[in-house]
Design a protein around this motif. Structure first.
Motif, PDB file in Angstrom:
ATOM      1  N   ASN A 135       0.824  -1.214   0.000  1.00 41.38           N
ATOM      2  CA  ASN A 135       0.000   0.000   0.000  1.00 41.38           C
ATOM      3  C   ASN A 135       0.856   1.261   0.000  1.00 41.38           C
ATOM      4  OD1 ASN A 135      -2.663  -0.942  -0.084  1.00 41.38           O
ATOM      5  ND2 ASN A 135      -2.610  -1.441   2.090  1.00 41.38           N
ATOM      6  N   GLU A 136       1.940   1.251   0.767  1.00 40.21           N
ATOM      7  CA  GLU A 136       2.826   2.411   0.819  1.00 40.21           C
ATOM      8  C   GLU A 136       3.491   2.652  -0.536  1.00 40.21           C
ATOM      9  OE1 GLU A 136       4.188   2.330   5.489  1.00 40.21           O
ATOM     10  OE2 GLU A 136       5.390   1.235   4.017  1.00 40.21           O
ATOM     11  N   VAL A 137       3.898   1.582  -1.202  1.00 42.63           N
ATOM     12  CA  VAL A 137       4.512   1.731  -2.524  1.00 42.63           C
ATOM     13  C   VAL A 137       3.491   2.256  -3.527  1.00 42.63           C
ATOM     14  CG1 VAL A 137       5.642   0.514  -4.421  1.00 42.63           C
ATOM     15  CG2 VAL A 137       6.228  -0.056  -2.065  1.00 42.63           C
ATOM     16  N   ARG A 138       2.283   1.730  -3.455  1.00 40.46           N
ATOM     17  CA  ARG A 138       1.237   2.215  -4.366  1.00 40.46           C
ATOM     18  C   ARG A 138       0.963   3.696  -4.141  1.00 40.46           C
ATOM     19  NH1 ARG A 138      -4.797  -0.221  -4.384  1.00 40.46           N
ATOM     20  NH2 ARG A 138      -4.672   0.586  -2.271  1.00 40.46           N
ATOM     21  N   ASN A 139       0.911   4.131  -2.882  1.00 44.14           N
ATOM     22  CA  ASN A 139       0.692   5.546  -2.590  1.00 44.14           C
ATOM     23  C   ASN A 139       1.871   6.405  -3.044  1.00 44.14           C
ATOM     24  OD1 ASN A 139      -1.774   4.939  -1.445  1.00 44.14           O
ATOM     25  ND2 ASN A 139      -0.970   4.839   0.625  1.00 44.14           N
ATOM     26  N   PHE A 170       4.203  10.106  -9.362  1.00 38.31           N
ATOM     27  CA  PHE A 170       4.010  10.002 -10.807  1.00 38.31           C
ATOM     28  C   PHE A 170       2.559  10.190 -11.247  1.00 38.31           C
ATOM     29  CE2 PHE A 170       7.606   7.271  -9.594  1.00 38.31           C
ATOM     30  CZ  PHE A 170       8.613   7.938 -10.270  1.00 38.31           C
ATOM     31  N   ASP A 171       1.652  10.378 -10.297  1.00 36.04           N
ATOM     32  CA  ASP A 171       0.229  10.569 -10.581  1.00 36.04           C
ATOM     33  C   ASP A 171      -0.342   9.426 -11.436  1.00 36.04           C
ATOM     34  OD1 ASP A 171      -2.139  11.973 -10.179  1.00 36.04           O
ATOM     35  OD2 ASP A 171      -1.937  13.040 -12.089  1.00 36.04           O
ATOM     36  N   VAL A 172       0.054   8.195 -11.068  1.00 40.18           N
ATOM     37  CA  VAL A 172      -0.420   6.993 -11.748  1.00 40.18           C
ATOM     38  C   VAL A 172      -1.007   6.077 -10.686  1.00 40.18           C
ATOM     39  CG1 VAL A 172       0.274   4.993 -13.118  1.00 40.18           C
ATOM     40  CG2 VAL A 172       1.390   7.186 -13.485  1.00 40.18           C
ATOM     41  N   LYS A 173      -2.160   5.488 -10.983  1.00 42.62           N
ATOM     42  CA  LYS A 173      -2.809   4.587 -10.028  1.00 42.62           C
ATOM     43  C   LYS A 173      -2.684   3.143 -10.516  1.00 42.62           C
ATOM     44  CE  LYS A 173      -6.012   7.990  -8.317  1.00 42.62           C
ATOM     45  NZ  LYS A 173      -7.378   8.345  -8.000  1.00 42.62           N
ATOM     46  N   TYR A 174      -2.127   2.303  -9.654  1.00 40.16           N
ATOM     47  CA  TYR A 174      -1.977   0.883  -9.931  1.00 40.16           C
ATOM     48  C   TYR A 174      -2.748   0.084  -8.897  1.00 40.16           C
ATOM     49  CZ  TYR A 174       1.958   1.676 -13.131  1.00 40.16           C
ATOM     50  OH  TYR A 174       2.748   2.067 -14.171  1.00 40.16           O
ATOM     51  N   SER A 175      -3.134  -1.137  -9.286  1.00 45.21           N
ATOM     52  CA  SER A 175      -3.729  -2.054  -8.319  1.00 45.21           C
ATOM     53  C   SER A 175      -2.607  -2.651  -7.474  1.00 45.21           C
ATOM     54  CB  SER A 175      -4.482  -3.169  -9.044  1.00 45.21           C
ATOM     55  OG  SER A 175      -3.568  -4.003  -9.733  1.00 45.21           O
ATOM     56  N   LEU A 176      -2.963  -3.259  -6.353  1.00 45.73           N
ATOM     57  CA  LEU A 176      -1.960  -3.882  -5.493  1.00 45.73           C
ATOM     58  C   LEU A 176      -1.236  -5.014  -6.226  1.00 45.73           C
ATOM     59  CD1 LEU A 176      -3.812  -3.982  -2.070  1.00 45.73           C
ATOM     60  CD2 LEU A 176      -1.976  -2.448  -2.776  1.00 45.73           C
TER      61      LEU A 176
END
Length: 65
Positions: free
Chosen positions: A14-18, A24-30
């Motif tokens: 979760n911390e890496v995703r945030n 980079f203003d990019v949203k990834y799934s876990l």
């Protein structure tokens, strides 16, 4: 990105995703974050619990007995 991750060695997914979202203003799934981390050569595991009651010299004390 790798340099940011090497600053600490106890990230969770979760911390890496945030972090990716903030920098980079990019949203990834876990799942996708785990795939990216594996491609970086990083491995994940469950955190090892540390007993705060354990003395710093526990191995030495054990050898003496």
């Amino acid at each position: 990105m790798k340099l940011l991750l090497k600053e600490r060695d106890d990230w969770n997914t979760n911390e890496v995703r945030n972090l990716i979202n903030e920098k980079f203003d990019v949203k990834y799934s876990l799942k996708q974050v785990r795939i990216i981390l594996r491609k970086f050569g990083m491995k994940y595991g469950k955190p090892y619990p540390h007993d705060y009651h354990r003395p710093d010299n526990a191995e030495e004390l054990l050898k003496k007995t």
